[in-house]
Design an enzyme around this catalytic site. Structure first.
Site, PDB file in Angstrom:
ATOM      1  N   HIS A 286       0.877  -1.249   0.072  1.00  0.00           N
ATOM      2  CA  HIS A 286      -0.151  -0.017  -0.067  1.00  0.00           C
ATOM      3  C   HIS A 286       1.019   1.333   0.041  1.00  0.00           C
ATOM      4  O   HIS A 286       0.599   2.206  -0.659  1.00  0.00           O
ATOM      5  CB  HIS A 286      -0.824  -0.210   1.197  1.00  0.00           C
ATOM      6  CG  HIS A 286      -2.321  -0.778   0.964  1.00  0.00           C
ATOM      7  ND1 HIS A 286      -2.926  -1.167   2.224  1.00  0.00           N
ATOM      8  CD2 HIS A 286      -2.879  -0.690  -0.121  1.00  0.00           C
ATOM      9  CE1 HIS A 286      -4.071  -1.604   1.597  1.00  0.00           C
ATOM     10  NE2 HIS A 286      -4.002  -1.445   0.288  1.00  0.00           N
TER      11      HIS A 286
ATOM     12  N   CYS B 170       7.449 -10.900 -21.789  1.00  0.00           N
ATOM     13  CA  CYS B 170       6.215 -10.154 -21.512  1.00  0.00           C
ATOM     14  C   CYS B 170       6.265 -10.065 -19.972  1.00  0.00           C
ATOM     15  O   CYS B 170       5.088  -9.818 -19.279  1.00  0.00           O
ATOM     16  CB  CYS B 170       4.973 -10.678 -22.001  1.00  0.00           C
ATOM     17  SG  CYS B 170       4.780 -12.691 -21.545  1.00  0.00           S
TER      18      CYS B 170
END
Lengths: 557, 87
Positions: free
Chosen positions: A184, A482
């Protein structure tokens, strides 16, 4: 002059004296409580309510994403079941502080055992516990420093509730010893525009008051920086912003070696961002994201519509067939039973083999969606392929469905080692660096304390990627990347030097990678790749690659 | 005993914001409300920690229960949190 290296998670440069958090919360001792238990219970519950109110007022003041995080924490402090546990604890003879501590411990264990997303919330829970315990023990709560001048905050970790109080005018950057790029704290720092470095070991050794430079892009923390270093860092920040603004057109090296730059997307909703950042195509369409909320295999018409939307937007689109299992369960693709280690269990192609009707249905829908487009526009690939036999099975199924371009992801180390066998069975490879790193280093991606072992610059991973790219080149096939590694502009140059033929990443990363590639020749990229592989550690590999790429400096990288 | 069956539609499962919204709504009910999987012991729907620990994923079926006056209405309003798109 000392220097520390962490992970830059929010770009920008901050210079100022070091300040640290005030106070620390002790573990309440286990000693029998002999006073009035009813009053002690009331004291505990009142402290929880005060913490809830404090978190709520900070939430309201902060707004945005921070608001949601803090409001959820306030809800934790007001949890009726938690209050019940605390009451039972005090009735059994614990002090309020100890009862609170133990009750949180019970839920801590419960949440820690849940899925990765939930267990990442344990840090939020700990923060609520510490605030409550500090109040009950009349101990100073951990808090932000007072400072008359702009400062750089260095701390073990920074709770969202404290981050919310940071004023960018006073705190010009912060550095934490712990934490990671998906916590967070990192996400909110970016949203607030405060330069930040996380996972920076040793940072707390810097004495309070020492002048430091924190570079949230490179992750460097420099103690007693020279004026020239500060100027350089600020100039780099400016150069980076300019490079991003001016780099346009197809991806390629300075001397014209094309390296198409593609976007990772989850569905038609991501098309706009990919176009805006100049993606030349889609290198990874995570088809499972379209269907995460489906209880039954998605209908053909629904699938075709989603695929067509992306195929219409780009001249080349690589779709990965449903990659379910492990941390991405799909209810219509259940594994055979409970798996003790899902990352090593039935996931990706392994799971689709158990449900061939779902795979065949998806391939049929893909083939129909591609009707009317040039034959090489649609490319389809399978995740979690182990060997040539599995690759052949997948290619055969694609051909039966009428799909021209069939490839596989290289994520399993065995597939990388024997890439030359597999290259004979498929039309292209795509290196999935995140999972390849997880498996080659034997490190669970969800275990944040082991992120240092997940570093894509570790030479063992570079060797495996080089080996797979070589096998593809020898067979005349393409080999893209990727994974997250492609989004690092320095690594992107190394990958081009290793023989990788296209790079796919989240769209916002495209401009800086485009600028880094365009500033170097293919020979320079090859030399950087050689130098990186000659190193023995991730840190040395990165340094060696940088030294071989002279224009990084002018780009502010 | 009133009972409703719901499916978790939110892409993040019954986590973060959807969990908080649900718990806040459940807390307004005058009676006890529980939520859980069909086979398991349910948890208190008013407890964010209990609901988070359920770790209900996208697509999972859950059962809501409540008893007493107005239980049907309470569950009907809670069910809408699951059916609204983008919740």
């Amino acid at each position: 002059m000392r220097e520390f290296l962490g992970t830059g998670v929010s770009p920008g440069v901050g210079v100022g004296p070091v300040r640290v958090m005030t106070g620390s919360v002790p573990v309440p001792p286990v000693e029998p409580f002999t006073g009035d238990r009813v009053a002690e219970t009331a004291r505990a519950l009142a402290a929880l309510e005060e913490v809830a109110q404090e978190l709520e007022s900070r939430a309201t003041a902060a707004g945005g994403e921070t608001h949601d995080v803090l409001a959820a924490q306030a809800l934790m402090a007001r949890d009726p079941d938690l209050a019940g546990e605390v009451t039972v604890g005090v009735s059994a003879g614990l002090s309020a502080a100890r009862a609170v501590y133990e009750s949180f411990g019970f839920y801590r264990e419960l949440l820690g055992g849940a899925g990765a997303y939930i267990s990442a919330r344990v840090a939020d829970l700990d923060d609520v516990r510490d605030r409550t315990v500090a109040r009950l023990m009349a101990h100073e709560e951990r808090g932000l420093p007072e400072s008359g001048e702009p400062y750089v905050l260095i701390t073990q970790d920074l709770a969202p509730a404290d981050l919310a109080l940071l004023d960018p005018a006073h705190c010009v950057a912060f550095v934490t010893e712990e934490g990671g790029p998906i916590g967070h704290t990192a996400i909110l720092a970016r949203a607030m525009g405060i330069p930040a470095i996380v996972a920076c070991p040793g940072a707390l050794e810097v004495p309070v008051g020492a002048r430091v430079l924190a570079d949230g892009a490179s992750g460097r923390l420099i103690v007693d920086p020279e004026p020239a270093q500060i100027d350089k860092a600020r100039a780099a920040e400016k150069a980076r912003a300019e490079a991003v603004g001016s780099a346009t057109g197809p991806g390629g090296t300075k001397d014209g070696h094309a390296v198409p730059l593609l976007a990772n997307v989850g569905g038609p909703k991501d098309i706009a961002s990919a176009l805006e950042h100049g993606a030349e195509g889609v290198g990874l369409f995570r088809s499972e994201y379209l269907f995460l909320d489906e209880a039954v295999p998605p209908g053909e018409a629904e699938q075709i519509a989603a695929y067509r939307a992306v195929l219409e937007a780009f001249p080349r689109v690589v779709v990965r067939v449903l990659d379910a299992g492990a941390d991405k369960p799909l209810s219509f693709l259940p594994p055979a039973g409970v798996e003790p280690n899902p990352a090593l269990g039935e996931r990706g192609l392994r799971l689709l083999r158990r449900h061939p009707d779902v795979l065949e249905g998806q391939l049929r829908a893909l083939a129909k969606a591609a009707e009317g487009f040039p034959p090489d526009r649609l490319r389809v690939m399978a995740p979690m392929v182990t060997d040539a036999e599995e690759a052949k099975m997948f290619t055969d199924k694609c051909r039966e469905a009428g799909i021209q371009q069939a490839g596989i992801m290289i994520e399993v180390p065995a597939a990388a080692v024997r890439a030359h066998d597999i290259a004979e069975e498929v039309d292209f490879f795509s290196l999935g660096t995140n999972d390849l790193a997880q498996y080659v280093f034997a490190v669970d991606r969800q275990v944040s304390s082991l992120t240092r072992l997940q570093d894509p610059w570790r030479p063992a991973l570079l060797d495996l990627m080089a080996h797979a790219a070589r096998a593809a080149t020898d067979a005349g096939k393409g080999c893209g990347v990727c994974g997250e590694a492609a989004a690092d502009p320095v690594m992107a140059c190394v990958l081009a030097g290793l023989g990788v033929t296209s790079l796919s990443m989240s769209s916002p990363s495209l401009p800086l990678v485009r600028a880094a590639l365009a500033a170097h020749t293919l020979a320079e990229c090859q030399e950087a790749a050689r130098a990186a592989r000659a190193a023995r550690t991730a840190r040395d590999a990165r340094a060696a690659a940088r030294a071989a790429l002279p224009a990084l400096e002018t780009l502010g990288l | 005993m009133a009972e409703r069956h719901v499916r978790v539609e939110s892409l993040v499962g019954l986590h973060s914001r959807p969990a908080a919204e649900f718990v806040k709504a459940a807390a307004l009910a005058p009676m006890d409300v529980t939520i859980g999987r069909f086979a398991d012991t349910p948890v208190n729907a008013k407890s964010i920690l209990g609901v988070l620990a359920l770790d209900a994923r996208t697509g999972e079926q859950l059962k809501l229960c409540a008893e007493g006056d107005g239980a049907e209405e309470v569950l009907d309003s809670l069910v809408t949190l699951f059916t609204e798109p983008n919740a």
